[in-house]
Design a protein around this motif. Structure first.
Motif, mmCIF file in Angstrom:
data_model
loop_
_atom_site.group_PDB
_atom_site.id
_atom_site.type_symbol
_atom_site.label_atom_id
_atom_site.label_comp_id
_atom_site.label_asym_id
_atom_site.label_seq_id
_atom_site.Cartn_x
_atom_site.Cartn_y
_atom_site.Cartn_z
ATOM 1 N N PHE A 315 0.833 -1.202 0.000
ATOM 2 C CA PHE A 315 0.000 0.000 0.000
ATOM 3 C C PHE A 315 0.871 1.257 0.000
ATOM 4 O O PHE A 315 0.622 2.210 -0.744
ATOM 5 C CB PHE A 315 -0.921 -0.026 1.235
ATOM 6 C CG PHE A 315 -1.820 1.185 1.356
ATOM 7 C CD1 PHE A 315 -2.873 1.385 0.463
ATOM 8 C CD2 PHE A 315 -1.630 2.106 2.369
ATOM 9 C CE1 PHE A 315 -3.709 2.489 0.582
ATOM 10 C CE2 PHE A 315 -2.462 3.216 2.499
ATOM 11 C CZ PHE A 315 -3.502 3.401 1.597
ATOM 12 N N ARG A 316 1.926 1.249 0.824
ATOM 13 C CA ARG A 316 2.816 2.421 0.896
ATOM 14 C C ARG A 316 3.535 2.637 -0.431
ATOM 15 O O ARG A 316 3.680 3.770 -0.879
ATOM 16 C CB ARG A 316 3.839 2.240 2.025
ATOM 17 C CG ARG A 316 3.180 2.283 3.390
ATOM 18 C CD ARG A 316 4.168 2.053 4.500
ATOM 19 N NE ARG A 316 5.210 3.085 4.514
ATOM 20 C CZ ARG A 316 5.950 3.368 5.575
ATOM 21 N NH1 ARG A 316 5.782 2.697 6.697
ATOM 22 N NH2 ARG A 316 6.858 4.302 5.505
ATOM 23 N N ARG A 317 3.962 1.549 -1.064
ATOM 24 C CA ARG A 317 4.641 1.675 -2.365
ATOM 25 C C ARG A 317 3.690 2.215 -3.434
ATOM 26 O O ARG A 317 4.033 3.092 -4.205
ATOM 27 C CB ARG A 317 5.163 0.303 -2.824
ATOM 28 C CG ARG A 317 6.537 -0.046 -2.283
ATOM 29 C CD ARG A 317 7.225 -1.088 -3.161
ATOM 30 N NE ARG A 317 6.508 -2.335 -3.250
ATOM 31 C CZ ARG A 317 6.515 -3.278 -2.294
ATOM 32 N NH1 ARG A 317 7.195 -3.084 -1.183
ATOM 33 N NH2 ARG A 317 5.847 -4.402 -2.453
ATOM 34 N N LYS A 318 2.465 1.675 -3.446
ATOM 35 C CA LYS A 318 1.487 2.119 -4.443
ATOM 36 C C LYS A 318 1.130 3.590 -4.228
ATOM 37 O O LYS A 318 1.012 4.362 -5.174
ATOM 38 C CB LYS A 318 0.217 1.269 -4.348
ATOM 39 C CG LYS A 318 0.422 -0.164 -4.754
ATOM 40 C CD LYS A 318 0.514 -0.292 -6.256
ATOM 41 C CE LYS A 318 0.524 -1.743 -6.686
ATOM 42 N NZ LYS A 318 0.629 -1.859 -8.156
ATOM 43 N N LEU A 319 0.960 3.951 -2.967
ATOM 44 C CA LEU A 319 0.594 5.328 -2.643
ATOM 45 C C LEU A 319 1.697 6.288 -3.088
ATOM 46 O O LEU A 319 1.429 7.353 -3.634
ATOM 47 C CB LEU A 319 0.377 5.435 -1.127
ATOM 48 C CG LEU A 319 -0.503 6.558 -0.637
ATOM 49 C CD1 LEU A 319 -1.917 6.443 -1.179
ATOM 50 C CD2 LEU A 319 -0.536 6.565 0.876
ATOM 51 N N ALA A 320 2.952 5.882 -2.880
ATOM 52 C CA ALA A 320 4.078 6.719 -3.336
ATOM 53 C C ALA A 320 3.976 6.918 -4.846
ATOM 54 O O ALA A 320 4.270 8.004 -5.362
ATOM 55 C CB ALA A 320 5.397 6.056 -2.953
ATOM 56 N N GLY A 321 3.538 5.899 -5.564
ATOM 57 C CA GLY A 321 3.354 6.010 -7.016
ATOM 58 C C GLY A 321 2.203 6.944 -7.373
ATOM 59 O O GLY A 321 2.283 7.703 -8.334
#
Ligand code: ZN
Length: 325
Positions: A315-321
């Motif tokens: 979720f954190r990686r996707k949100l950064a994207g």
């Protein structure tokens, strides 16, 4: 429910440009959810488990400025997030709301009014129930597609999955009356009733009112029949949109000022649809096109980013994207 085009690959230059834009004009990333529950089968990947949803909401609350979709955003000076839900599943009230209230996260729920308190499932779920969940089906299904007869064998799981996927694409393009006719034919072919499953239940009117009573909740329109608006005449679009808003206002006793386009990709609504939202006096309307909101974004085509059943690191990686999309 919605469909998504996959993300384009981002060039380093574009990422740098986004970073600069975000420094000068604080963005709002709007997230879209559909369901918070645990399902045995979820072919459209619409559901997030309560555990993952709680972790996602806690991270957002601890990290970002959480905003409401129906408030002014011009004074926002740091990256902000708005949480939204589409459709009106019962689990929004029974599983998502307690987590939102526990953590103090505001959220907007877009409701397709024609399904509230219904025994039937949303049509995409009904399709799954009829084709993928029944053990005994006739050996094939035949449909007059308008371009000739087409037959789908339905003996194996792979064959049934093919019918489910093709039928999904076909009936998404139909107005509600024809869509219902095709579903009724399919139910009669499979010899199943139209009564839906408890696991896929739409909220009752009592549940919707309970949702609307929460201080953290904004209710928004999502049409009456959840039909792809771009296939309807402008008059019919106006009717779908305004009837859902007036019904929700009567049910919830408050003005409804926000709206979400069913499916929501660029192909699913038109410039006429946007004009109808403007004429209907809406404050904002949201699409399902990845991206973020800035002060110059069209208030009737606000991008949203779909969240899947991701554990926190993903979720954190996707949100950064999402911040640089
Ligand atoms: Zn929807």
């Amino acid at each position: 429910m919605l469909h998504y085009a996959s993300h384009l690959l981002l060039s380093p230059l574009r990422i740098t440009a986004r970073w600069l834009v975000n420094r000068f004009n604080a963005p709002v990333t709007v997230l879209v959810y559909h369901r918070v529950t645990r399902l045995e089968s979820d072919p459209q990947l619409l559901s997030v488990t309560p555990e993952n949803f709680r972790a996602q909401m806690r991270y957002l609350k601890d990290t970002f400025n959480m905003v409401r979709l129906d408030e002014e955003w011009q004074d926002i000076n740091r990256p902000s997030v708005a949480v939204t839900f589409d459709d009106g599943y019962a689990d929004n009230v029974n599983e998502a709301l307690p987590i939102l209230e526990e953590l103090g996260v505001p959220s907007t729920f877009f409701i397709s009014t024609g399904f509230i308190s219904s025994d039937a499932e949303f049509w995409w779920d009904d399709l799954e129930r009829i084709i993928l969940n029944e053990n005994k089906l006739p050996p094939s299904f035949t449909l007059d597609t308008g371009l000739g007869m087409r037959e789908w064998p339905t003996k194996s799981v792979a064959e049934r999955t093919r019918l489910y996927q093709d039928f999904h694409v076909l009936i998404k393009e139909l107005p509600p009356e024809q869509r219902e006719q095709q579903l009724a034919r399919l139910r009669s072919w499979a010899d199943v009733t139209d009564k839906g499953r408890e696991s896929h239940r739409v909220a009752t009117l009592d549940e919707l009112r309970r949702l609307a009573r929460s201080e953290l909740v904004t209710i928004g329109g999502h049409t009456v029949t959840h039909t792809k608006l771009s296939i309807l005449s402008q008059d019919r679009q106006y009717e779908e949109i305004t009837a859902s808003l007036r019904q929700l206002e009567a049910w919830c006793g408050r003005r409804i000022s926000v709206f979400s386009y069913p499916f929501g990709s660029r192909d699913d609504y038109t410039a006429e649809t946007v004009e109808v939202c403007r004429q209907a006096g809406l404050f904002r309307a949201v699409a399902n096109i990845p991206g973020q909101y800035h002060s110059w974004t069209d208030p009737y085509q606000i991008p949203r980013n779909l969240v899947r059943n991701w554990e926190l690191p993903m979720f954190r990686r996707k949100l950064a994207g999402f911040w640089i999309s």
